[in-house]
Write a protein that holds these residues in place. Structure first.
Motif, PDB file in Angstrom:
ATOM      1  N   SER A  11       0.817  -1.216   0.000  1.00  0.00           N
ATOM      2  CA  SER A  11       0.000   0.000   0.000  1.00  0.00           C
ATOM      3  C   SER A  11       0.847   1.261   0.000  1.00  0.00           C
ATOM      4  O   SER A  11       0.488   2.257  -0.649  1.00  0.00           O
ATOM      5  CB  SER A  11      -0.939  -0.010   1.210  1.00  0.00           C
ATOM      6  OG  SER A  11      -1.867  -1.068   1.117  1.00  0.00           O
ATOM      7  N   ASP A  12       1.976   1.242   0.713  1.00  0.00           N
ATOM      8  CA  ASP A  12       2.803   2.454   0.739  1.00  0.00           C
ATOM      9  C   ASP A  12       3.399   2.740  -0.639  1.00  0.00           C
ATOM     10  O   ASP A  12       3.527   3.901  -1.046  1.00  0.00           O
ATOM     11  CB  ASP A  12       3.886   2.360   1.809  1.00  0.00           C
ATOM     12  CG  ASP A  12       4.795   1.152   1.647  1.00  0.00           C
ATOM     13  OD1 ASP A  12       4.491   0.263   0.829  1.00  0.00           O
ATOM     14  OD2 ASP A  12       5.820   1.084   2.357  1.00  0.00           O
ATOM     15  N   ALA A  13       3.720   1.680  -1.390  1.00  0.00           N
ATOM     16  CA  ALA A  13       4.223   1.876  -2.746  1.00  0.00           C
ATOM     17  C   ALA A  13       3.131   2.449  -3.645  1.00  0.00           C
ATOM     18  O   ALA A  13       3.403   3.294  -4.509  1.00  0.00           O
ATOM     19  CB  ALA A  13       4.745   0.558  -3.316  1.00  0.00           C
ATOM     20  N   MET A  14       1.890   2.000  -3.463  1.00  0.00           N
ATOM     21  CA  MET A  14       0.795   2.528  -4.255  1.00  0.00           C
ATOM     22  C   MET A  14       0.534   3.997  -3.921  1.00  0.00           C
ATOM     23  O   MET A  14       0.261   4.813  -4.805  1.00  0.00           O
ATOM     24  CB  MET A  14      -0.470   1.697  -4.026  1.00  0.00           C
ATOM     25  CG  MET A  14      -0.406   0.282  -4.561  1.00  0.00           C
ATOM     26  SD  MET A  14      -0.190   0.187  -6.375  1.00  0.00           S
ATOM     27  CE  MET A  14       1.603  -0.004  -6.485  1.00  0.00           C
ATOM     28  N   ALA A  15       0.619   4.342  -2.644  1.00  0.00           N
ATOM     29  CA  ALA A  15       0.426   5.738  -2.258  1.00  0.00           C
ATOM     30  C   ALA A  15       1.470   6.636  -2.929  1.00  0.00           C
ATOM     31  O   ALA A  15       1.154   7.720  -3.426  1.00  0.00           O
ATOM     32  CB  ALA A  15       0.486   5.872  -0.740  1.00  0.00           C
ATOM     33  N   ALA A  21      -2.490  10.458  -0.420  1.00  0.00           N
ATOM     34  CA  ALA A  21      -2.423  10.275   1.027  1.00  0.00           C
ATOM     35  C   ALA A  21      -3.152   8.990   1.399  1.00  0.00           C
ATOM     36  O   ALA A  21      -4.338   8.846   1.091  1.00  0.00           O
ATOM     37  CB  ALA A  21      -3.057  11.464   1.742  1.00  0.00           C
ATOM     38  N   PRO A  22      -2.475   8.028   2.063  1.00  0.00           N
ATOM     39  CA  PRO A  22      -3.130   6.751   2.373  1.00  0.00           C
ATOM     40  C   PRO A  22      -3.987   6.829   3.630  1.00  0.00           C
ATOM     41  O   PRO A  22      -3.607   7.457   4.621  1.00  0.00           O
ATOM     42  CB  PRO A  22      -1.946   5.801   2.578  1.00  0.00           C
ATOM     43  CG  PRO A  22      -0.851   6.687   3.086  1.00  0.00           C
ATOM     44  CD  PRO A  22      -1.048   8.026   2.419  1.00  0.00           C
ATOM     45  N   SER A  23      -5.153   6.200   3.597  1.00  0.00           N
ATOM     46  CA  SER A  23      -5.967   6.038   4.798  1.00  0.00           C
ATOM     47  C   SER A  23      -5.296   5.028   5.723  1.00  0.00           C
ATOM     48  O   SER A  23      -4.477   4.207   5.295  1.00  0.00           O
ATOM     49  CB  SER A  23      -7.370   5.547   4.432  1.00  0.00           C
ATOM     50  OG  SER A  23      -8.038   6.482   3.623  1.00  0.00           O
ATOM     51  N   ALA A  41      -8.697  -1.130  -2.075  1.00  0.00           N
ATOM     52  CA  ALA A  41      -8.059   0.182  -1.985  1.00  0.00           C
ATOM     53  C   ALA A  41      -8.172   0.896  -3.327  1.00  0.00           C
ATOM     54  O   ALA A  41      -7.817   0.327  -4.367  1.00  0.00           O
ATOM     55  CB  ALA A  41      -6.601   0.030  -1.585  1.00  0.00           C
ATOM     56  N   VAL A  42      -8.672   2.126  -3.321  1.00  0.00           N
ATOM     57  CA  VAL A  42      -8.860   2.889  -4.559  1.00  0.00           C
ATOM     58  C   VAL A  42      -8.299   4.300  -4.378  1.00  0.00           C
ATOM     59  O   VAL A  42      -8.104   4.777  -3.254  1.00  0.00           O
ATOM     60  CB  VAL A  42     -10.345   2.957  -4.975  1.00  0.00           C
ATOM     61  CG1 VAL A  42     -10.976   1.571  -4.976  1.00  0.00           C
ATOM     62  CG2 VAL A  42     -11.115   3.891  -4.072  1.00  0.00           C
ATOM     63  N   VAL A  43      -8.070   4.960  -5.496  1.00  0.00           N
ATOM     64  CA  VAL A  43      -7.563   6.332  -5.498  1.00  0.00           C
ATOM     65  C   VAL A  43      -8.676   7.270  -5.940  1.00  0.00           C
ATOM     66  O   VAL A  43      -9.303   7.064  -6.987  1.00  0.00           O
ATOM     67  CB  VAL A  43      -6.363   6.471  -6.443  1.00  0.00           C
ATOM     68  CG1 VAL A  43      -5.868   7.919  -6.468  1.00  0.00           C
ATOM     69  CG2 VAL A  43      -5.229   5.538  -6.019  1.00  0.00           C
ATOM     70  N   THR A  44      -8.918   8.304  -5.148  1.00  0.00           N
ATOM     71  CA  THR A  44      -9.874   9.349  -5.507  1.00  0.00           C
ATOM     72  C   THR A  44      -9.179  10.701  -5.485  1.00  0.00           C
ATOM     73  O   THR A  44      -8.116  10.865  -4.875  1.00  0.00           O
ATOM     74  CB  THR A  44     -11.062   9.390  -4.534  1.00  0.00           C
ATOM     75  OG1 THR A  44     -10.569   9.618  -3.196  1.00  0.00           O
ATOM     76  CG2 THR A  44     -11.847   8.086  -4.569  1.00  0.00           C
ATOM     77  N   SER A  49      -6.542  17.110  -4.074  1.00  0.00           N
ATOM     78  CA  SER A  49      -5.562  16.173  -3.520  1.00  0.00           C
ATOM     79  C   SER A  49      -6.086  14.750  -3.672  1.00  0.00           C
ATOM     80  O   SER A  49      -7.298  14.513  -3.629  1.00  0.00           O
ATOM     81  CB  SER A  49      -5.283  16.485  -2.050  1.00  0.00           C
ATOM     82  OG  SER A  49      -6.475  16.369  -1.285  1.00  0.00           O
ATOM     83  N   ARG A  50      -5.163  13.809  -3.818  1.00  0.00           N
ATOM     84  CA  ARG A  50      -5.534  12.412  -4.000  1.00  0.00           C
ATOM     85  C   ARG A  50      -5.486  11.641  -2.689  1.00  0.00           C
ATOM     86  O   ARG A  50      -4.632  11.911  -1.839  1.00  0.00           O
ATOM     87  CB  ARG A  50      -4.599  11.744  -5.012  1.00  0.00           C
ATOM     88  CG  ARG A  50      -4.729  12.282  -6.425  1.00  0.00           C
ATOM     89  CD  ARG A  50      -3.763  11.582  -7.358  1.00  0.00           C
ATOM     90  NE  ARG A  50      -3.900  12.048  -8.734  1.00  0.00           N
ATOM     91  CZ  ARG A  50      -3.155  11.620  -9.748  1.00  0.00           C
ATOM     92  NH1 ARG A  50      -2.218  10.694  -9.521  1.00  0.00           N
ATOM     93  NH2 ARG A  50      -3.339  12.089 -10.968  1.00  0.00           N
ATOM     94  N   ARG A  51      -6.396  10.683  -2.574  1.00  0.00           N
ATOM     95  CA  ARG A  51      -6.433   9.802  -1.407  1.00  0.00           C
ATOM     96  C   ARG A  51      -6.432   8.355  -1.864  1.00  0.00           C
ATOM     97  O   ARG A  51      -7.070   8.013  -2.871  1.00  0.00           O
ATOM     98  CB  ARG A  51      -7.688  10.053  -0.568  1.00  0.00           C
ATOM     99  CG  ARG A  51      -7.758  11.399   0.107  1.00  0.00           C
ATOM    100  CD  ARG A  51      -9.089  11.539   0.828  1.00  0.00           C
ATOM    101  NE  ARG A  51      -9.320  10.461   1.800  1.00  0.00           N
ATOM    102  CZ  ARG A  51     -10.510  10.134   2.289  1.00  0.00           C
ATOM    103  NH1 ARG A  51     -11.596  10.779   1.864  1.00  0.00           N
ATOM    104  NH2 ARG A  51     -10.625   9.176   3.175  1.00  0.00           N
ATOM    105  N   LEU A  52      -5.725   7.516  -1.128  1.00  0.00           N
ATOM    106  CA  LEU A  52      -5.802   6.068  -1.288  1.00  0.00           C
ATOM    107  C   LEU A  52      -6.651   5.571  -0.135  1.00  0.00           C
ATOM    108  O   LEU A  52      -6.261   5.665   1.027  1.00  0.00           O
ATOM    109  CB  LEU A  52      -4.406   5.444  -1.255  1.00  0.00           C
ATOM    110  CG  LEU A  52      -4.332   3.925  -1.470  1.00  0.00           C
ATOM    111  CD1 LEU A  52      -4.784   3.546  -2.870  1.00  0.00           C
ATOM    112  CD2 LEU A  52      -2.919   3.414  -1.206  1.00  0.00           C
ATOM    113  N   ARG A  53      -7.833   5.041  -0.452  1.00  0.00           N
ATOM    114  CA  ARG A  53      -8.831   4.772   0.573  1.00  0.00           C
ATOM    115  C   ARG A  53      -9.572   3.473   0.272  1.00  0.00           C
ATOM    116  O   ARG A  53      -9.634   3.045  -0.879  1.00  0.00           O
ATOM    117  CB  ARG A  53      -9.831   5.930   0.645  1.00  0.00           C
ATOM    118  CG  ARG A  53     -10.411   6.299  -0.696  1.00  0.00           C
ATOM    119  CD  ARG A  53     -11.217   7.575  -0.686  1.00  0.00           C
ATOM    120  NE  ARG A  53     -12.441   7.467   0.059  1.00  0.00           N
ATOM    121  CZ  ARG A  53     -13.552   8.165  -0.193  1.00  0.00           C
ATOM    122  NH1 ARG A  53     -13.557   9.046  -1.197  1.00  0.00           N
ATOM    123  NH2 ARG A  53     -14.623   8.015   0.523  1.00  0.00           N
TER     124      ARG A  53
END
Length: 221
Positions: A11-15, A21-23, A41-44, A49-53
């Protein structure tokens, strides 16, 4: 269609990849048999700003009174997504990126048995699928839900299944998220030739309880 997926990238690599910003409640990885109703886990893009949530896979239209009030909408057809009442607002306003490692499709054997195939990018890169999402709540129940966008399969993919998930190249991520204005509809196409590698895998993956890296090991077709 797209009915099962895998995710093995950290997940940290995807962020970092998405500058998101990862949840703190992302699903654990690796995962070798992600099924509908499970968290993905998806990106919005939220306010620039982008979130990985995490989101629940299985889109719930706002008029559903319970999560089982209608069919489980795990996919949205690109050809009708802008017109269907369930998806048209999400298609305009709530698009997301769904990073995965690969997905499964099935053919039928001569005896009618379901034979699973695994698809993953031929170059080993993360696979980014197009998604749409929707918040849903009734009383104490509240979910953020998503569907994977699918389109008519390329001739190569059609050897296995007549539909395929829409995959997005890095240069298209911002457009799909709405960060670069209009034009997302042009991205809903089949993958170019050579995008995927595929191979037969063990029918154990047919069970939603099956897990483990052996699920994606090749077997003789």
């Amino acid at each position: 269609m797209c009915g099962r997926m895998t995710m093995t990238h950290p997940s940290d690599a995807m962020a970092r990849l998405f500058d998101a910003a990862p949840s703190n409640d992302l699903p654990e990885v690796p995962r070798y048999n992600i099924c509908p109703t499970q968290a993905v886990a998806v990106v919005t893009a939220d306010g620039g700003s982008r979130r990985l949530r995490p989101m629940r896979w299985g889109f719930l239209p706002h008029w559903y009174k319970t999560p089982t009030d209608g069919p489980l909408l795990i996919n949205a057809r690109a050809e009708t997504i802008a017109e269907k009442p369930a998806f048209r607002a999400a298609c305009r306003e709530r698009r997301c990126l769904v990073p995965v490692t690969g997905f499964y499709e099935w053919t039928k054997g001569e005896d009618g048995a379901r034979l699973p195939w695994y698809f993953t990018p031929a170059d080993g890169s993360p696979l980014v699928l197009a998604g749409v999402w929707q918040d849903w709540s009734r009383g104490e129940d509240a979910f953020t839900t998503l569907a994977i966008v699918t389109t008519a399969a390329s001739p190569w993919m059609a050897e296995t299944h007549h539909r395929e998930p829409v995959s997005l190249a890095p240069e298209d991520w911002a457009k799909w998220l709405g960060e670069e204005g209009h034009g997302a509809a042009t991205l809903m196409q089949a993958a170019p030739e050579g995008r995927y590698a595929r191979w037969r895998v063990d029918p154990r993956v047919n069970s939603n309880r099956a897990q483990g890296p052996e699920l994606i090991e090749p077997i003789a077709a």
